[in-house]
Design an enzyme around this catalytic site. Structure first.
Site, short mmCIF file in Angstrom:
data_model
loop_
_atom_site.label_atom_id
_atom_site.label_comp_id
_atom_site.label_asym_id
_atom_site.label_seq_id
_atom_site.Cartn_x
_atom_site.Cartn_y
_atom_site.Cartn_z
N ASP A 67 63.91 -20.76 35.55
CA ASP A 67 62.71 -21.17 34.83
C ASP A 67 62.93 -22.60 34.34
OD1 ASP A 67 64.18 -21.02 32.35
OD2 ASP A 67 63.90 -18.85 32.42
N ASP A 123 70.90 -15.35 42.22
CA ASP A 123 70.69 -15.51 40.79
C ASP A 123 70.60 -14.11 40.20
OD1 ASP A 123 69.98 -16.15 38.24
OD2 ASP A 123 67.96 -16.85 38.73
N SER A 376 54.75 5.88 79.69
CA SER A 376 53.68 6.58 78.97
C SER A 376 53.14 7.74 79.80
CB SER A 376 52.58 5.58 78.60
OG SER A 376 51.67 6.15 77.68
N ASP A 656 56.27 3.48 73.03
CA ASP A 656 55.56 3.28 74.29
C ASP A 656 55.63 1.80 74.69
OD1 ASP A 656 53.45 2.94 76.22
OD2 ASP A 656 52.55 4.80 75.51
#
Length: 823
Positions: A67, A123, A376, A656
């Protein structure tokens, strides 16, 4: 170089002689044929190359404050997965933008591995997760034994933030290790630790639970009870590991045992000095793990496939002689390798493949085929057919009639309470056996009920009977392996192939026997064998519609070619001459975290498939990226970061192939299969050449020999039933005879040369619209009329192109003869 094949194939073992350097040179020049001509064998000699790496984290400069008032509380994390199971870290320096740590860490590394160190500055935050500030990936292969180097890593060349680290590398002359490698992956020595818990004395047995932990082992942690059967941990023999024993009722009481201190092969008994009664005795026995690999490390076809091809060639030679009316018998090196490639497309693909295979059989050409690949919906057809070991030698009228019954029946009963109860019972049994639970398994059972009246006990390995004397083509089923989250299918996708003999990744040159797929592996060894899954669970993987993320859904909802173009243009490629030796990673800022949130939203697969990863624990060879087979089908720069590739994952995420390109071509484009002609059976509605063109562009980008796909504007508007694509300038590129799903002359002819009578005109009208077709992939039930039309159309399109097929076969024979004529 001595060589012999082991029971699971062959692999290269580095033995400390000049051979490893020679092998690396040969690989860099692309001479992969040496591996096939003289497959290397596992040697018992140990491989020198172990070094002691000392990393001293010195200090950081100019780190940003969390900050405007308070400086950061920073520490550094070190992660080297080829040398340690732990993420080590420095102490935390409070309130400093220029923290000084001056801490040293030591690792044992092997010079034949790709050792990539990750350094991260965090941090520390007591209320939320620690914030990453700087991340560095450093290739330790840039260090040589005896080096002492100081590096200053900067996040931004223009900025002041940097991390200073010292590296010292010393060779250990008294350490050697047995390594198995194919030049891409490396398997190291394995240790087994057997642990048994007993009570000390004659007191009543305690009901307390104990947690056993060996970090970095295959098992990780295990909950045990006193008096239970011994438990075994599998872990890399070269690591400095320890066994942790914790009482769950009193977690502050624990015992840690360094594994290096245990004598090999001897039983060691310890008493856990707990404050509770009764006391607990720990019985330990450390021994060498299995020497032989259960994962075959090799980039060519397995011995079983080669033996099959030898048998199949005799069948193909007879069929070609008859079909082409040849005068003389074909010599073995003259016989072309011909394959059928079938795309996905749900029920439409399954029905269409039946029709086309029946057409090939009617023409006497089915015996000319050596391979059939499916994806498939077309895998459903192959799985059905290969339950009969002699299917291609019989009339397909019977199987076709059964197919029509299944695709036209009502599907409402698949969710009846009795069916749901059976599904849950079988899923519970699979979980009890040790299979990971996932929604794909439920989909597999539902799809089986859609296509069959009763469960089928057939397995993939059982299809070997259909190959025993070369009577049928070899089936290969395709899937795509990707990441469960953080990456889309376009950013990371690896082709995985399934055959009755093996399941594996051509990219890594790693395969396992098909009956072991789903079992647990670590470092190339089988650690827990599970019962082979019924083939319906594999069909659930091959047609896995439920592993989509939002990004995949956007692709399916948009124009695929345009979407693919945008991704292809944005995608960074990784040149083999530009492997990153040092990479600085950006860390998320405030805006970056928002982008990270949306990326996670787009890429997470809520119903991802999960299978035990048989590559788990394997490391990468130091020159893996230069191996000629590794570059095939690589997707992104992730391939240059071995710590993030598939061997680091506990599970595979298979789906697939249609999420990337709706094709099953990749297994046929492996140079070791040497395919001459591919019959491309495309079941896509609309875009007769779209998927083939996408594949062609991907092959061009990856340097894979493939003919240019350039249909004329007229062919694009009105595609014919059959199109031939060749590249005369590239003899290694297969010829492609492409059959899109079209209804050209079928409208006018009920059979080749037989005009359709007026009263039969309606039978020739087949709705193949991509929007309102009765054959849309979402349609699970066909009317009898629609099923007949699709079967007749696909059968007709094959039979109506008999001369084109014979011409393509003659061309394949001529090219094969030309390639084997003495120069």
């Amino acid at each position: 170089m001595r060589g012999r094949a082991g029971p699971f194939g062959s692999g290269l073992v580095l033995d400390g002689s000049p051979w490893p350097l020679l092998w690396a040179c040969l690989v860099s020049f692309g001479l992969s044929s040496l591996q096939q001509a003289c497959p290397p064998r596992p040697l018992q000699a140990k491989v020198p190359g172990t070094c002691l790496l000392t990393i001293r984290v010195l200090q950081a400069h100019g780190l940003p404050s969390k900050d405007l008032v308070t400086p950061s509380d920073c520490y550094v994390s070190l992660w080297l997965p080829t040398a340690s199971s732990h993420r080590l870290q420095t102490r935390t320096v409070k309130n400093s933008r220029n923290p000084v740590w001056n801490q040293s860490f030591r690792f044992r590394i092997h010079s034949q591995l790709k050792n990539v160190l990750q350094l991260q500055v965090f941090d520390q935050d007591l209320l939320t997760s620690d914030d990453p500030m700087l991340s560095v990936l450093f290739d330790l292969g840039t260090l040589q034994a005896g080096d002492f180097r100081r590096e200053s890593f900067s996040l931004n060349p223009q900025g002041e933030e940097r991390l200073e680290v010292e590296f010292r590398l010393q060779r250990l002359t008294d350490c050697a290790e047995q390594l198995f490698s194919n030049g891409i992956l490396v398997a190291r020595e394995l240790s087994c630790l057997h642990v048994r818990l007993e009570e000390a004395g004659d007191q009543k047995q305690s009901e307390g639970r104990v947690q056993l932990v060996v970090p970095g082992s295959c098992e990780g942690q295990h909950e045990a009870s006193v008096g239970a059967d011994p438990f075994c941990f599998h872990c890399p023999a070269c690591w400095e590991q320890e066994l942790g024993i914790l009482l769950q009722d009193a977690p502050q009481e624990q015992l840690k045992v360094p594994l290096r201190a245990l004598p090999s092969g001897q039983v060691v008994r310890l008493v856990f000095p707990t404050s509770q009664e009764p006391l607990m005795r720990v019985e330990l026995r450390k021994e060498e793990g299995p020497r032989e690999l259960a994962v075959r490390l090799g980039c060519g076809p397995c011995a079983e496939e080669q033996a099959f091809l030898s048998r199949r060639k005799r069948v193909v030679a007879r069929a070609l002689k008859q079909a082409l009316q040849l005068d003389d018998d074909l010599q073995e090196d003259e016989i072309p390798v011909v394959a059928v490639m079938a795309t996905g497309g749900g029920i439409r693909a399954m029905v269409s493949l039946y029709g086309q295979l029946a057409g090939l059989r009617e023409l006497g050409l089915l015996d000319c085929i050596s391979y059939i690949t499916g994806a498939s919906g077309s895998t459903w057809a192959l799985a059905n057919l290969y339950e009969d070991p002699e299917w291609s030698q019989k009339d397909l009228a019977g199987p076709t009639a059964t197919l029509k019954t299944q695709v036209t029946k009502s599907k409402l009963g698949v969710l009846a309470p009795s069916h749901l109860q059976r599904y849950w019972q079988e899923l519970a049994e699979r979980a009890r056996q040790g299979h990971p639970t996932c929604f794909t398994d439920l989909w597999a059972l539902i799809s089986e009920a859609l296509l069959h009246d009763e469960p089928h006990d057939h397995t993939l390995s059982a299809q070997r009977e259909a190959l025993s004397h070369g009577q049928n083509p070899l089936p290969i089923y395709c899937a795509l392996n990707t990441k469960e989250k953080n990456l889309t299918t376009f950013e990371f996708g690896e082709w995985c192939e399934f055959s009755p003999y093996e399941v594996g990744f051509p990219k890594y040159g790693a395969f396992i026997p098909s009956e072991l797929f789903g079992s647990e592996f670590f470092m190339g060894r089988l650690t827990k064998r599970l019962p082979e899954s019924r083939i319906c669970f594999l069909e659930g993987i091959w047609s896995n519609l439920y592993a989509a993320n939002l990004q995949d859904s956007l692709y399916w909802a948009s124009e695929p070619s345009q979407f693919w173009d945008r991704w292809a243009q944005d995608r960074a490629t990784l040149d083999k001459e530009q492997v990153p030796l040092l990479k600085i990673e950006e860390t998320p800022t405030g805006a970056g975290r928002i982008a990270e949130f949306f990326t996670d939203l787009l890429t997470r697969r809520p119903l991802a498939q999960a299978t035990h990863n048989f590559l788990r624990g394997l490391h990468f060879h130091k020159d893996y990226f230069h191996h000629p087979h590794f570059s095939t089908w690589k997707a992104t720069k992730l391939d240059g970061l071995p710590n993030q590739l598939t061997p680091a994952e506990p599970h595979l995420c298979l789906l697939d192939v249609g999420y990337l390109i709706n094709t099953s071509f990749p297994p046929l484009l492996r140079p070791t299969r040497d395919v001459d002609l591919i019959l491309s059976l495309d079941y896509n509605l609309g875009g007769a050449f779209q998927q083939l063109q996408l594949l062609g562009r991907l092959c061009q980008a990856q340097g894979i020999p493939f003919p240019p796909i350039s249909p004329s504007p007229e062919e694009q508007r009105q595609p014919r039933e059959c199109h031939l694509f060749l590249d005369p300038a590239c003899p290694d590129a297969p010829a492609v005879l492409h059959f899109p799903l079209v209804d050209g002359s079928f409208r006018e002819y009920e059979a080749p040369g037989i005009p359709r009578p007026p009263e039969e005109k309606a039978a020739g009208e087949v709705n193949l619209s991509s929007s309102d077709s009765p054959y849309h992939y979402s349609k699970l039930t066909y009317s009898p009329e629609d099923a007949d039309k699709l079967l007749c159309l696909t059968h007709y399109n094959i039979c109506n192109n008999r001369e084109r097929l014979l011409e393509a076969l003659r061309g394949a024979l001529q090219r094969r003869r030309g390639r084997h004529q003495p120069q």
